[in-house]
Design an enzyme around this catalytic site. Structure first.
Site, PDB file in Angstrom:
ATOM      1  N   PHE A  61       0.822  -1.209   0.000  1.00 36.50           N
ATOM      2  CA  PHE A  61       0.000   0.000   0.000  1.00 36.50           C
ATOM      3  C   PHE A  61       0.862   1.269   0.000  1.00 36.50           C
ATOM      4  O   PHE A  61       1.728   1.429  -0.841  1.00 36.50           O
ATOM      5  CB  PHE A  61      -1.009  -0.036   1.160  1.00 36.50           C
ATOM      6  CG  PHE A  61      -2.056  -1.110   1.006  1.00 36.50           C
ATOM      7  CD1 PHE A  61      -3.121  -0.946   0.147  1.00 36.50           C
ATOM      8  CD2 PHE A  61      -1.953  -2.316   1.697  1.00 36.50           C
ATOM      9  CE1 PHE A  61      -4.082  -1.937  -0.021  1.00 36.50           C
ATOM     10  CE2 PHE A  61      -2.900  -3.324   1.539  1.00 36.50           C
ATOM     11  CZ  PHE A  61      -3.965  -3.131   0.679  1.00 36.50           C
ATOM     12  N   SER A  62       0.666   2.170   0.966  1.00 35.09           N
ATOM     13  CA  SER A  62       1.308   3.490   0.885  1.00 35.09           C
ATOM     14  C   SER A  62       2.804   3.480   1.144  1.00 35.09           C
ATOM     15  O   SER A  62       3.458   4.513   0.937  1.00 35.09           O
ATOM     16  CB  SER A  62       0.628   4.460   1.854  1.00 35.09           C
ATOM     17  OG  SER A  62      -0.633   4.831   1.353  1.00 35.09           O
ATOM     18  N   VAL A  63       3.361   2.378   1.554  1.00 36.41           N
ATOM     19  CA  VAL A  63       4.826   2.290   1.587  1.00 36.41           C
ATOM     20  C   VAL A  63       5.371   2.599   0.195  1.00 36.41           C
ATOM     21  O   VAL A  63       6.485   3.094   0.035  1.00 36.41           O
ATOM     22  CB  VAL A  63       5.274   0.901   2.077  1.00 36.41           C
ATOM     23  CG1 VAL A  63       6.789   0.732   1.957  1.00 36.41           C
ATOM     24  CG2 VAL A  63       4.859   0.693   3.536  1.00 36.41           C
TER      25      VAL A  63
END
Length: 367
Positions: A61-63
């Site tokens: 995801f937002s990593v």
């Protein structure tokens, strides 16, 4: 697997964390210019049968945003992008008066599109970038900040595409050259992907401004997370449609080893020169977030340790967390980089994922 004896407590903490629930995970730590921890445990499929293996990757995801930010600063270093230039200098159709730095620091005022987007928009780069180029900002660019949860990748990615003529997924592969790190996942590699297990049922979350905003269909918060509507599809990250798409803010796939290597190389000055990295991680956005409605803190693309998402004990730590529990960061003061990639999702609207705490405490030798 690899674990330097000096980091045995980190491995032990990790094993206990994974064994506390279903699924599996991987953990990697870079220190002293080398990979000192590279371990994995548990299972990678929905049934809990297929073991997690060395080359298992998972949607983080937002990593992914930290990966995209690294590419952007690599372009800055090469003189291809000016952070303070208007976005329209590279993307003429872009109508908001935002700079490249505004995009990276979540200050562009474009965390969402107001009009209902057509079916399939989430998977269509052109549809999303054209909609964002024409969108009226939710606030004057540069004046406030709000988390561009999914739009960050299309906005920053389109600037990179206009400058280089290449897709973000190709830039990740060709410029960073880190095995086990990609935007999306080719179908030929689907067998390496861990199945993301949904959060287990629990007590209803406490009322919060974020949850109240999510009940208002016209709020920027609701639009950011629910338009395009495909974002609400149950099990979406486990589908081939999601893996085949290019959604740079959210569908990065990685092993913990790959992410720790990325941040370890950043610390070592192997990707970005020291002045470029220093500028990238200087705080640009701090305080109330117009989308998440809680305090957040960002540099230019990298999340900085904050009360909503504390990364590490030292305030100069930078990196990014991901929905469901993935985490990757570098701490220049301690000289370490850590990455944790789980398949079992937990939802924590604020504060650290409880699985991070024993890992970080063991890494830093905290009581």
């Amino acid at each position: 697997m690899r674990c330097d004896p000096a980091f045995a407590a980190v491995r032990e903490a990790f094993t206990k964390v994974v064994e506390a629930g279903p699924g599996g995970a991987a953990l990697a730590v870079h220190a002293g210019g080398r990979l000192v921890v590279d371990v994995w445990h548990g299972t990678a499929d929905e049934a809990g049968v297929r073991p997690w293996e060395r080359d298992t990757v998972v949607n983080v995801f937002s990593v992914s945003k930290g990966v995209v930010a690294t590419l952007a600063h690599l372009f800055v270093q090469q003189g291809l992008v000016d952070l303070e230039a208007p976005v329209s200098a590279y993307w003429p159709e872009f109508t908001a008066g935002a700079t490249v730095a505004d995009l990276l620091s979540h200050r562009a005022g474009l965390p969402a599109v107001r009009r209902e987007l057509p079916a399939g928009a989430l998977f269509d780069w052109r549809t999303m970038t054209e909609a964002l180029a024409a969108e009226r900002p939710w606030w004057t660019p540069g004046e406030r900040h709000g988390y561009h949860a999914v739009t960050f990748g299309w906005l920053t990615g389109e600037v990179l595409r206009r400058v280089s003529g290449r897709r973000v997924r190709d830039l990740v592969r060709d410029e960073l050259k880190i095995p086990g790190l990609s935007i999306g996942l080719p179908e030929r590699d689907a067998g390496r992907a861990a199945f993301l297990l949904p959060p287990e049922p629990g007590p209803p979350p406490s009322p919060s401004p974020l949850l109240r905003a999510m009940t208002d269909p016209e709020s920027v918060t609701m639009k950011a997370f629910c338009n395009p509507a495909e974002q609400l599809t149950p099990g979406l990250p486990n589908t081939q449609a999601w893996r085949a798409a290019e959604i740079p803010a959210a569908n990065g796939h990685a092993s913990a080893r790959a992410l720790a290597t990325l941040y370890g190389r950043l610390l070592a000055g192997e990707i970005l020169d020291a002045p470029v990295l220093a500028r990238a991680v200087e705080p640009r956005s701090e305080g109330p977030d117009e989308v998440l409605l809680s305090p957040t803190r960002f540099g230019l693309g990298y999340m900085l340790s904050n009360e909503t998402r504390p990364l590490a004990p030292n305030p100069r730590a930078f990196g990014h967390s991901g929905s469901g529990g993935a985490l990757a960061f570098a701490d220049p003061d301690a000289g370490v980089a850590l990455a944790y990639t789980p398949s079992r999702m937990l939802l924590t609207p604020a504060g650290p994922d409880p699985r991070w705490t024993p890992l970080i405490e063991a890494l830093y030798g905290l009581p």
